[in-house]
Design an enzyme around this catalytic site. Sequence first.
Site, PDB file in Angstrom:
ATOM      1  CB  CYS A   5      -0.802  -0.051   0.655  1.00 34.60           C
ATOM      2  SG  CYS A   5      -1.888  -1.180   1.426  1.00 34.60           S
ATOM      3  CB  CYS A  20       0.131   1.232   7.547  1.00 34.43           C
ATOM      4  SG  CYS A  20      -1.418   1.364   7.436  1.00 34.43           S
ATOM      5  CG  HIS A  80      -6.478   1.658  -0.124  1.00 31.38           C
ATOM      6  ND1 HIS A  80      -4.901   1.926  -0.002  1.00 31.38           N
ATOM      7  CD2 HIS A  80      -5.614   0.854   0.901  1.00 31.38           C
ATOM      8  CE1 HIS A  80      -3.949   0.997  -0.366  1.00 31.38           C
ATOM      9  NE2 HIS A  80      -4.452   0.248   1.121  1.00 31.38           N
TER      10      HIS A  80
END
Length: 423
Positions: free
Chosen positions: A90, A409, A378
């Site tokens: 990510c 994160c 996301h």
Amino acid sequence: MKRFQQDVYLASGLRTPFGRGGGALAGYDAIGLSVPVVQAMAKQMSNGRPDLVLWGTVIPSLGWSNIAREIWLDAKLDPTVPSFTAILACATSITASFAAAGMIGGGTDVILVGGVETMSRPPIGLTTATVDRLRALFAQDPAEALAALGQLTPADFVLPVKGWANRITGRTMGDHMEETAKQWGITREAQDQWAYDSHRRAAAGWDGGFFDDLVIPLPEIARDANVRADTTLEKLASLKPAFDRTSGKGTLTAGNSSPITDGAAGLWVVSAEGRRRLGTNVPTAKLIDHELAAIDFADGLLMATPYAIARLLNRHSLRFEDIALWEIHEAFAAQLLANVAALEKPGWISEKVGIARDFGRFPFERVNPNGGSIAIGHPFGATGARDLSQTVKELAAMPKGSKAIVSVCADGGEGAVALLENS
């Protein structure tokens, strides 16, 4: 402490609207969704030619090995621009920006960085054992191998049905985060409140025109599809747990977790000369420093960023109150709240990070003023670029010298954090 030999700046880039999984953008692959972004960004330069392109995606495809180059060539842009691919779950595009920053200099003044994810179209693969069996059959008897293809069962496939589970643990990020939420006492009510605020801020940002020069409309969609201006705490409270469905103690839901999302996003990494080449219409901020962290899963799969934040602030003798703006990726509301809870817990930084300093009160009111990933979405590879671009624009409207922290994160117990300054 000086990170770079010369000043390095980030400049706000462009992105697609972020679409819901299975929604308006589901017909695109990762290359097709990225091409409009790099084409539009190339027009922001006088000659349309950056010195380098870095791009990343997290969900792999057998159709290409260097997606950055494929995007650039499909965009019909100058084929003499080198392009390569970066990846860190990510944190892919924020980490790509750090890599780009280290390459500024020696005639490299403008680097286009970004990432993409089409989560609606994950590839379906075969297990290693099945591949080995078919390969041997094709070598011996192609006709028998073709017949075997028609006899495959679900056990032969690697299906994307577990939310991209961690390979080592076999558990999803949501599964891990449920455990972390319990460890840190993050309540369902606090998570729903954060999710509600994220939607409210993102909706206000869209209504107020904040995103107008950061998002390029596509034929299928012009605004982020995940933002729910009409959500309420009552609606959020009515949702059932999405991961821990049996214990009666599950707190993570579809409403307080980031959604399955399709989207592409880019930004610029430039020198002072590159900043001039972009012109005055593109907001910029100086990249002061960055930090990557990696931890043992036992400390929480998505808990690496507090380590990075503490190290970064300590290196520059900064306290929480010295940071005017915080952009913290919202993989889950529980993750953001647990990250901050760790930073605030007396003795935690000293014990875990080895820094014996009081960083003060954490300013929640300065976090994600135009919404975060829970509301906006996301798409794994695009999130870092979206976060950075959004931060640069927000920071550019603040007084000179104002500082920002951007924190993302990542699966695998990793995290990436940047320190920016309006300069």
